[in-house]
Design an enzyme around this catalytic site. Sequence first.
Site, PDB file in Angstrom:
ATOM      1  N   HIS A 144       0.858  -1.183   0.000  1.00 60.62           N
ATOM      2  CA  HIS A 144       0.000   0.000   0.000  1.00 60.62           C
ATOM      3  C   HIS A 144       0.898   1.238   0.000  1.00 60.62           C
ATOM      4  O   HIS A 144       1.472   1.602   1.033  1.00 60.62           O
ATOM      5  CB  HIS A 144      -0.904   0.022   1.237  1.00 60.62           C
ATOM      6  CG  HIS A 144      -1.916  -1.077   1.266  1.00 60.62           C
ATOM      7  ND1 HIS A 144      -3.257  -0.862   1.036  1.00 60.62           N
ATOM      8  CD2 HIS A 144      -1.784  -2.409   1.488  1.00 60.62           C
ATOM      9  CE1 HIS A 144      -3.911  -2.018   1.123  1.00 60.62           C
ATOM     10  NE2 HIS A 144      -3.027  -2.969   1.397  1.00 60.62           N
ATOM     11  N   MET A 148      -9.725  -8.367   5.499  1.00 57.90           N
ATOM     12  CA  MET A 148      -9.681  -7.447   6.638  1.00 57.90           C
ATOM     13  C   MET A 148     -10.029  -6.014   6.246  1.00 57.90           C
ATOM     14  O   MET A 148      -9.551  -5.065   6.868  1.00 57.90           O
ATOM     15  CB  MET A 148      -8.293  -7.495   7.276  1.00 57.90           C
ATOM     16  CG  MET A 148      -7.840  -8.891   7.680  1.00 57.90           C
ATOM     17  SD  MET A 148      -6.100  -8.942   8.167  1.00 57.90           S
ATOM     18  CE  MET A 148      -5.837 -10.720   8.273  1.00 57.90           C
TER      19      MET A 148
END
Length: 304
Positions: free
Chosen positions: A84, A239
């Site tokens: 990310h 998640m």
Amino acid sequence: MIEIKRGMTLDAESDGSVREDGSMYSYESMQSLTQYLLDRTKHRPSVGVICGSGMGGLADMLEDNESFAYNEIPGFPTSTVAGHKGRLVFGILNGVPTVCMQGRFHVYEGYSLWKCAMPVRVMKLIGVKTLIVTNAAGGLNSDFRAGDIMIIKDHINFPGFAGDNPLRGRNDERWGPRFPAINNAYDLKLRKIAREIAEDLGFGEHITEGVYAMVGGPCYETVSELRALKILGADAVGMSTAHEVIAAKHCGLRVFGLSLITNECVMEYDVERSANHAEVLETSNRRKADLEKLITNLVARIQE
């Protein structure tokens, strides 16, 4: 309107006092944050994309792009997970003004759900009409294989079962109703179009459809937890995502979601194999070209 400055938090009342529950932020502060971005980019996107683990390459495909590191945007959290990058990227994707979150935020990083979902509301104020959410997920469905792309038709929001929801706290009707309906959260028409695109591009055999279950993380699930999720009807587990979709539907956005099945969940006791993040990134890298083609073509169809 509150002026947002770098380093300022967004859980404050209009008089500057902190909200007691710390779970919401003002509409005015979101307007100021949005204006901060609009003053610095010429693009006015109609489509927003949240890039999951290992899928940030899509943001690099935007033409004439302008990017903002999360830590440079007042009030934004920062992403701490491998895969990310942590940038908000504006540009043109297949002829369509688009904004991409190159990395998202998770509860396990220490953020509240409302803060993880906050960028969705920023996208709404920017002018986004359709949100595309992507994630990496473990496959619970025995018919799924690593590398399959699951179009999300519904989700199970386990944090919500425990009372943790991005809409928790005082509701501002300017965002949406107090009790929004979340059935049919994932747009049926866009799901059908995505299947057509995958068939046309030649990888329709890797496209599935199913239910995504969101859990808190950061540890991967036990065998018993995975078996329970499967009994409850989940086809994949991860998640993220559910809170973003809830926030999007609350403020009237159309949503399309997909999960890249990066690993087959370990459903048997006493085996050596276990889930790991390196496997997630490796599978994402292997299938990223197909994902990018699918989303790029879908964005053009959305515009039509």
